[in-house]
Design an enzyme around this catalytic site. Structure first.
Site, PDB file in Angstrom:
ATOM      1  N   GLU A 225       0.815  -1.222   0.000  1.00  0.00           N
ATOM      2  CA  GLU A 225       0.000   0.000   0.000  1.00  0.00           C
ATOM      3  C   GLU A 225       0.853   1.279   0.000  1.00  0.00           C
ATOM      4  O   GLU A 225       0.837   2.061   0.958  1.00  0.00           O
ATOM      5  CB  GLU A 225      -0.972  -0.030   1.174  1.00  0.00           C
ATOM      6  CG  GLU A 225      -1.922  -1.226   1.066  1.00  0.00           C
ATOM      7  CD  GLU A 225      -3.022  -1.257   2.107  1.00  0.00           C
ATOM      8  OE1 GLU A 225      -2.934  -0.515   3.103  1.00  0.00           O
ATOM      9  OE2 GLU A 225      -3.983  -2.035   1.919  1.00  0.00           O
ATOM     10  N   GLU A 323      -4.362  -8.982  -1.616  1.00  0.00           N
ATOM     11  CA  GLU A 323      -4.908  -8.825  -0.262  1.00  0.00           C
ATOM     12  C   GLU A 323      -6.386  -8.500  -0.305  1.00  0.00           C
ATOM     13  O   GLU A 323      -6.838  -7.696  -1.129  1.00  0.00           O
ATOM     14  CB  GLU A 323      -4.171  -7.731   0.508  1.00  0.00           C
ATOM     15  CG  GLU A 323      -4.593  -7.654   1.976  1.00  0.00           C
ATOM     16  CD  GLU A 323      -3.892  -6.543   2.747  1.00  0.00           C
ATOM     17  OE1 GLU A 323      -2.648  -6.445   2.650  1.00  0.00           O
ATOM     18  OE2 GLU A 323      -4.581  -5.777   3.450  1.00  0.00           O
TER      19      GLU A 323
END
Length: 478
Positions: A225, A323
């Site tokens: 991220e 994810e």
């Protein structure tokens, strides 16, 4: 006369092939039933099967071939490893079998973190010695208590080859602009090339160490991220900054030390995936180091068009979902499984080669997590009672991971309902010679459907809030 006889025999053979039936195995999981990947009465694909009614007709096109499937799996976090360590030996073996064994979901992908992440018991790194640019004090012994036993047990008992990939949440604090592992400045990594070289070396030493422990690494993502300065471990990059780190530091180091390891860019949400793919995968140097792109399901629930657009930008580079989870935990809620299947089907129909869940197991609180960022998992553990709570995502994942096996190839299909199709569908040809079709019904009512494949048809029904996997021979036979 011989030509006429040969033609007659050929036509007779065509008729025989067209009329031969094929059994369709049906596996089902459904709300308000005991069906959990349960075998049901098989359907029958025949040329003469016109007896029945259907709300939707699904037609499969084996001439349309798309991407090859890499596989499906979940994450070996420290939290998951810690919870697993608290189970008795029988339950430990059961968890491993349920995810990786022949009677389980057959996972073939695993994700694990370099240094700590939010699903660790606290923040730590493999080298906290300030300005240790040569990483002389690099040491992975922290993982010997929980992580390495979890990983090695899975590797020893997996029925399919397990592709493990590494992901960092944060470099050591001394490499970062903000001087701590939690949070991130912009950029997150110090610009001084000494720190960037050391961070690239950190990846390489992690892989070498894991290999020496019998834990082979298939791939890595550059940063979890990178657009989010999270309150937990984080390190921000822009696409241009990640491109520079890849081409000037990480790429050359990995190609020198571990050329077989796949490098994936991005590893964040689908809403900005095409921007990152365009920046890095169209760069003439960047694309020589980057093998694929990783992405998550958060924020943009139905951005499958962005996945497809990213494939169009770089069709020779793979796309992997890395994810997904729901937070906070909602034990027993059925819709979580539907959300998993919806996302997997959507991603694969948009060219993704696989899909990776987040934590394999957690405790019933949704942790441990050192910032109390509690989340759900397909299997929750009541440590005190030594009980497993197996939730709907486990069964819905199994409908895909057990049957859409690695090296399967996605094929085309159409619905006579067009955009109003009440069912979500994924179809593949497996390397075993079967066609596997996943059918998802998120509606409140059962749906009657008709299958059409190579001139044969069959009729079936899927209950409300259910998922089915249908398996039949790809080839017609006399």
């Amino acid at each position: 006369k011989m030509k006429l006889l040969s033609k007659a025999l050929f036509l007779a053979a065509l008729v025989a092939v067209g009329s031969a039936s094929r059994s369709v195995l049906v596996y089902q999981t459904a709300l308000n039933t005991n069906d959990r990947l349960t075998p049901k009465t098989p359907l029958n694909l025949t040329k003469s099967n016109n007896e029945g009614s259907a709300q939707v007709t699904l037609t499969f096109d084996h001439t349309q071939k798309f991407q090859q499937v890499l596989g499906f799996g979940g994450a070996f976090t420290e939290a998951a490893a810690y919870v697993w360590s608290l189970l008795n030996p029988q339950l430990q073996a059961q968890v491993i079998e349920m995810y990786f064994g022949a009677s389980g979901n057959g996972y073939s992908i695993g994700r694990t973190h370099i240094n700590s992440c939010d699903f660790s018991l606290d923040s730590w790194s493999f080298d906290d010695t300030v300005d240790d640019f040569d990483l002389k004090n690099f040491n992975t012994s922290h993982n010997e208590r929980w992580m390495f036993p979890f990983l090695t047990t899975a590797l020893k008992n997996t029925v399919r080859p397990l592709r493990l990939f590494l992901t960092p949440w944060s470099p050591p604090a001394w490499m970062k602009g903000n001087g701590q592992m939690d949070g991130s400045s912009h950029p997150g990594l110090k610009k001084d090339p000494r720190y960037q070289d050391a961070w690239a070396l950190f990846f390489s030493k992690t892989i070498s160490d894991y290999k020496s422990r019998g834990i082979p690494i298939w791939g890595l993502t550059i940063q979890n991220e990178p657009e989010f300065a999270a309150p937990w471990e984080a390190c921000c990059y822009t696409p241009e900054e990640q491109l520079a780190f890849l081409t000037q530091h990480l790429g050359p180091r990995m190609r020198k030390d571990h050329p077989e390891v796949k490098i994936m860019i991005f590893d964040h949400n689908r809403d900005t995936l095409p921007v990152w793919v365009k920046t890095i995968m169209t760069d003439p140097v960047g694309r020589t180091y980057a093998d694929g792109s990783a992405f998550h399901w958060y924020v943009c629930d139905d951005c499958f068009a962005n996945v497809s657009a990213s494939h169009d930008i770089a069709p020779d580079k793979f796309l992997l979902a890395t994810e997904a989870c729901t937070c906070p935990p909602t034990p027993g809620a059925w819709d979580k499984g539907e959300k998993y299947a919806h996302d997997i089907i959507g991603d694969l129909n948009a060219w993704a080669v696989g899909w990776t869940d987040w934590n394999l197991i957690l405790d019933t609180q949704g942790g441990p997590n050192h910032l109390q960022n509690w989340c759900d998992a397909p299997i929750l553990v009541d440590v005190k009672q030594q009980q497993l709570l197996v939730q709907s995502p486990y069964w819905y994942m199994g409908h895909i991971s057990r049957f859409v096996i690695p090296q399967s190839v996605r094929i085309g299909w159409t619905s006579d309902a067009g955009n109003n199709n009440p069912l979500e569908v994924l179809a593949v040809e497996t390397p075993e010679g079967n066609t596997a079709v996943v059918v998802l019904n998120t509606n409140d009512s059962p749906i009657k459907y008709k299958l059409q494949d190579q001139g044969q048809s069959a009729f079936g029904t899927i209950p409300a809030h259910a998922i089915q996997t249908l398996i039949f021979d790809t080839e017609l036979s006399a």
